[in-house]
Design an enzyme around this catalytic site. Structure first.
Site, mmCIF file in Angstrom:
data_model
loop_
_atom_site.group_PDB
_atom_site.id
_atom_site.type_symbol
_atom_site.label_atom_id
_atom_site.label_comp_id
_atom_site.label_asym_id
_atom_site.label_seq_id
_atom_site.Cartn_x
_atom_site.Cartn_y
_atom_site.Cartn_z
ATOM 1 N N SER A 1 29.838 75.087 54.936
ATOM 2 C CA SER A 1 28.391 75.169 54.771
ATOM 3 C C SER A 1 27.689 74.398 55.900
ATOM 4 O O SER A 1 27.745 74.827 57.047
ATOM 5 C CB SER A 1 27.998 74.664 53.377
ATOM 6 O OG SER A 1 26.666 75.000 53.082
ATOM 7 N N HIS B 1 27.784 81.268 53.264
ATOM 8 C CA HIS B 1 27.385 81.792 51.944
ATOM 9 C C HIS B 1 26.700 83.152 52.069
ATOM 10 O O HIS B 1 25.746 83.444 51.344
ATOM 11 C CB HIS B 1 26.438 80.817 51.235
ATOM 12 C CG HIS B 1 26.895 79.404 51.222
ATOM 13 N ND1 HIS B 1 28.030 78.992 50.585
ATOM 14 C CD2 HIS B 1 26.352 78.278 51.798
ATOM 15 C CE1 HIS B 1 28.173 77.677 50.742
ATOM 16 N NE2 HIS B 1 27.182 77.231 51.491
#
Length: 235
Positions: A127, A162
């Site tokens: 991330s 994501h």
């Protein structure tokens, strides 16, 4: 740049119920060592204590673990960031990409990490820990998803973690690439990662089947996806 970077769009120990992860296994294997030194850098989460403890539990028994706490959290306290030069893996956690970059620059980490990678240390992260290596990224560091053209530039172009796992990630990233707010880049789904080696994409891997990776490029006024071949890792 020289070196190996593993950029996770999602997955790894932090998204596993029991801490197991085929991608994390692969990161360890890339070192070629039976008990590599693996340092977790949880800056993006403000050095969340539970996050670091979960890392240590997940890597216990297969690595010599350490935590670099730039917020001086106990039990780790503050350690000279030069310790990164003595690691086999530097694993960067998720959280705020913008805060991570600001704190790292104050402590001199960009130069140390570039030097470490050149000496053989595997750089990895999920991330925000994916975003940081690129020139720009899609981030929620400011609340709503926004483009952040302010990364380290170890990998050229932009990143979007994501990609299919969070609402609006895909639509907004494509819009920013189409308008030039972000450069062409890589969009990585949950439980997938790209492995970047010596300035080029080496491969894309996933720890679950059906988890895609895309190269997203600006074409005229649009952004076009090109799916990247993904190798599914087996534990």
């Amino acid at each position: 740049m020289r070196g190996t970077i593993v950029a996770l769009g999602g997955g790894g120990f932090s998204m596993s119920d029991d801490g197991s992860s085929a991608i994390d296994d692969h990161i360890v294997e890339l070192t070629g060592k039976a008990q590599p030194k693996v340092c977790f850098v949880p800056t993006a989460s403000g050095d969340a204590d539970g996050y670091a403890a979960r890392f240590e539990e997940a890597f216990s028994g297969r690595a010599r673990t350490s935590v670099l706490s730039l917020f001086c959290h106990e039990p780790w306290g503050y350690t000279d960031p030069n310790m990164l030069l003595d690691q086999d893996v530097v694993y960067v956690g998720g959280g705020s990409t913008a805060n991570l970059l600001a704190v790292w620059r104050l402590h001199g980490l960009p130069d140390l990490l570039r030097q470490a990678a050149g000496n053989g240390t595997v750089l990895a992260g999920i991330s925000a820990g994916m975003n940081c290596w690129f020139e720009g990224s899609s981030t929620d560091s400011f609340g709503p998803l926004s483009p952040l053209p302010d990364g380290l530039g170890f990998i050229p172009g932009s990143a979007c973690p994501h990609y299919l796992g969070e609402p609006d990630r895909r639509e907004k990233y494509q819009r920013w690439v189409a308008t030039g707010a972000l450069g062409d880049g890589y969009a990585v789904d949950e439980y997938a990662a790209i492995v970047w080696r010596d300035g080029a994409l080496a491969e894309a891997v996933a720890e679950q089947s059906g988890r895609p990776v895309f190269r997203v490029e600006r074409t005229g006024d649009d952004a076009v996806e090109h799916e990247v071949d993904v190798r599914t890792l087996v534990r």
